[in-house]
Design a protein around this motif. Structure first.
Motif, PDB file in Angstrom:
ATOM      1  N   ARG A   7      51.666  47.350  47.534  1.00  0.00           N
ATOM      2  CA  ARG A   7      51.125  47.166  46.191  1.00  0.00           C
ATOM      3  C   ARG A   7      51.676  48.229  45.233  1.00  0.00           C
ATOM      4  NH1 ARG A   7      47.140  43.684  45.336  1.00  0.00           N
ATOM      5  NH2 ARG A   7      46.320  44.852  43.545  1.00  0.00           N
ATOM      6  N   GLU A  48      53.522  42.687  39.273  1.00  0.00           N
ATOM      7  CA  GLU A  48      52.345  41.949  38.818  1.00  0.00           C
ATOM      8  C   GLU A  48      51.718  41.082  39.909  1.00  0.00           C
ATOM      9  OE1 GLU A  48      53.122  39.833  35.193  1.00  0.00           O
ATOM     10  OE2 GLU A  48      53.930  41.605  34.175  1.00  0.00           O
ATOM     11  N   THR A  49      52.555  40.466  40.722  1.00  0.00           N
ATOM     12  CA  THR A  49      52.025  39.581  41.773  1.00  0.00           C
ATOM     13  C   THR A  49      52.209  40.158  43.173  1.00  0.00           C
ATOM     14  OG1 THR A  49      54.128  38.370  41.917  1.00  0.00           O
ATOM     15  CG2 THR A  49      52.478  37.542  40.352  1.00  0.00           C
ATOM     16  N   ASP A  81      48.118  37.887  41.196  1.00  0.00           N
ATOM     17  CA  ASP A  81      47.900  38.810  42.299  1.00  0.00           C
ATOM     18  C   ASP A  81      46.856  38.209  43.227  1.00  0.00           C
ATOM     19  OD1 ASP A  81      47.352  40.893  44.007  1.00  0.00           O
ATOM     20  OD2 ASP A  81      46.358  42.140  42.488  1.00  0.00           O
ATOM     21  N   ARG A 124      43.727  40.288  43.866  1.00  0.00           N
ATOM     22  CA  ARG A 124      42.924  40.764  42.743  1.00  0.00           C
ATOM     23  C   ARG A 124      41.444  40.749  43.117  1.00  0.00           C
ATOM     24  NH1 ARG A 124      44.122  35.562  42.131  1.00  0.00           N
ATOM     25  NH2 ARG A 124      42.607  34.081  41.274  1.00  0.00           N
ATOM     26  N   ASP A 152      41.046  47.383  41.297  1.00  0.00           N
ATOM     27  CA  ASP A 152      42.160  46.557  40.824  1.00  0.00           C
ATOM     28  C   ASP A 152      43.491  47.059  41.371  1.00  0.00           C
ATOM     29  OD1 ASP A 152      40.484  44.889  39.375  1.00  0.00           O
ATOM     30  OD2 ASP A 152      40.713  46.010  37.499  1.00  0.00           O
ATOM     31  N   GLY A 168      43.414  46.578  45.513  1.00  0.00           N
ATOM     32  CA  GLY A 168      43.263  45.196  45.962  1.00  0.00           C
ATOM     33  C   GLY A 168      41.994  44.982  46.771  1.00  0.00           C
ATOM     34  N   GLN A 169      41.625  43.704  46.912  1.00  0.00           N
ATOM     35  CA  GLN A 169      40.359  43.343  47.550  1.00  0.00           C
ATOM     36  C   GLN A 169      40.270  43.811  49.003  1.00  0.00           C
ATOM     37  OE1 GLN A 169      37.779  41.365  45.848  1.00  0.00           O
ATOM     38  NE2 GLN A 169      36.568  42.175  47.537  1.00  0.00           N
TER      39      GLN A 169
END
Length: 510
Positions: free
Chosen positions: A53, A423-424, A453, A456, A495, A498-499
């Motif tokens: 990331r 971004e992704t 993403d 996200r 953010d 990431g989750q």
């Protein structure tokens, strides 16, 4: 890959807002911007997910450039070693090393094929403000790092997340590979079903054949064998014309009375192994000379404590699973021993899917050997070696690619390689990225305008917090927290990581 049993969980302390500091590339005094956190401990899987990331570590400080604001955007770059073929300039460096080892011959002319002396000079070029910050943060310990004292909160909201985490992790990694690398997915083998008894011929046995047919087959095989024997000379020539692999160059047999002997040793640096401790002073002296000669540091700047914090201390937990590489996962120093003395050290992290290069320092007296390029090629070969036992470990991460800084473009010469979309967070072949980078310093590489993403944050309440030595989900922490709300800070952290990482890592709150 789940964390090994007995391994401490990842504990991070996120720093509010964004850092502004002097850029080591364009020299803008306040142009370089990043987010950062101090990692008290970190699993190799969490760090793998973070560098996928756009994060990067320097000692125990982990940072992520603010890509659309920083003066020199830094794109994470990885090489695909399984398909790597050395370029003409790479072969020149490998041949130069072989010539030096075998005959003692060398040329101290300018190495035009090597735009940077150090393979990972971006870490060293970080301005002094960041290094000073690292010195300060290393002494701040808001709580004991003894994770055994931490207790799980006994509340109704607690649940076992590990099976779900593992599933999400595998799905996310598979999705990234499919979207970004352009490599085909694994082929599916079709296994014929076993015939039922009495339902026709048994396909697991060869069919019955007449003696005449068998004689014809033997005659045909003899003719084929004779034809192959007659063409041995013709077949050897094209084999010689096939491109030599990187191993063919590196491990080419030296003459019996070679002028020099080179040995590469991999020693664990954190926690320090006995081999690391025994060679610490010699390794530090090489680093000190490197910083003074190559980076023009004054003699009192490259201290033992700075060396330890910057290149020896690591938040990564050592893991040695039975299905992992022989050396295990974690942080290592790859030492280059020439005739019994250290001439270079590559600082690397061995992670579940890659070898990540952190830094290289070397004895300036041997700069003529192009040790920056040579060490990168050795690390690529090392990745290929680890892949033989641990198949998922198949990438070589080279840190950041900075297109806006011409002298940092050399990392793109190790092909095939990919850049990470900022971004992704999918991998895109560098050839597809370069045209866009010629027009703009900051680029979204993923051409799918609808792509987002996948990691996200969807459920901030599932983020895990370490508060007053108790692990709890964020929704419980909010009820217990005293003082002004810190939700904006926690949201920014979530953010960025990431989750998946937010549900696995522990965010320390005081």
């Amino acid at each position: 890959m789940a964390a090994a049993s007995g391994t401490s969980p990842t504990i991070v302390e996120y720093f509010e807002g964004e850092d502004f500091y002097r850029c080591g590339y364009c020299k803008n005094e306040t142009g370089s911007r990043s987010n950062g956190m101090w990692a008290h401990s970190m699993t190799v899987q969490d760090y793998q997910d973070l560098i996928d990331r756009g994060w990067r570590r320097s000692g125990k400080y982990v940072y992520k450039p603010v890509m659309n604001q920083t003066c020199c955007p830094q794109y994470t770059i990885r090489c695909r070693p399984l398909h790597f073929q050395p370029s003409k300039s790479h072969k020149k460096v490998l041949k130069k090393m072989f010539k030096f080892l075998s005959k003692g011959e060398f040329s101290k002319g300018n190495n035009e094929e090597e735009p940077m002396d150090s393979q990972m000079d971006d870490a060293g070029m970080h301005d002094f403000t960041l290094k000073s910050k690292l010195d300060i943060k290393s002494d701040q310990r808001p709580f004991s790092e003894d994770c055994h004292e931490i207790k799980e909160s006994k509340m109704k909201e607690k649940e076992d997340l590990e099976p779900k985490e593992t599933k999400m992790l595998n799905q996310a990694h598979a999705k990234q590979e499919k979207l970004g690398s352009g490599e085909p997915s694994s082929s599916v083998k079709v296994v014929p079903s076993t015939p039922k008894p009495g339902k026709g011929a048994d396909l697991s046995k060869p069919p019955c054949r007449k003696a005449k047919d068998i004689r014809k087959e033997r005659k045909r095989q003899k003719l084929i064998l004779k034809s192959q024997t007659d063409q041995v000379q013709h077949e050897e020539k094209p084999k010689l014309n096939q491109p030599k692999s990187i191993e063919d160059f590196i491990f080419d047999t030296l003459p019996d009375k070679s002028a020099h002997q080179l040995e590469v040793r991999v020693v664990r640096s954190s926690p320090p192994s006995s081999q690391f401790k025994a060679t610490f002073q010699e390794s530090y002296q090489v680093y000190k000379r490197y910083q003074m000669v190559i980076h023009k540091d004054p003699p009192d700047k490259p201290t033992v404590s700075q060396f330890t914090r910057f290149l020896c201390s690591s938040p990564l937990e050592a893991e040695n699973p039975p299905n992992g590489p022989d050396c295990g996962y974690g942080s290592f120093h790859q030492q280059y021993w020439l005739d019994g003395k250290i001439i270079a050290v590559g600082v690397i992290d061995v992670l579940p899917y890659c070898v990540s290069s952190v830094y290289l320092y070397y004895d300036p007296d041997y700069a003529f050997l192009s040790l920056g390029v040579y060490s990168a090629l050795r690390e690529i070969a090392f990745t290929r070696e680890l892949h033989e036992k641990t198949s998922q470990l198949s990438y070589y991460y080279m840190g950041f690619y900075i297109h806006s800084c011409p002298k940092m473009r050399y990392k793109g010469q190790y092909r095939p390689s990919d850049l990470l979309c900022p971004e992704t967070y999918v991998w895109v072949p560098i050839e597809q990225c370069l045209p866009a980078l010629e027009n703009s310093k900051y680029c979204r590489f993923n051409q799918d305008t609808k792509a987002v993403d996948e990691e996200r944050i969807k459920e901030l309440d599932r983020l895990r917090v370490l508060y007053k030595r108790t692990i709890m989900p964020y929704n419980i922490y909010k009820k217990r927290q005293k003082g002004p709300s810190d939700e904006a800070i926690v949201q920014q952290y979530a953010d960025l990581v990431g989750q998946t990482c937010s549900e696995r890592m522990l965010l320390f709150r005081s």
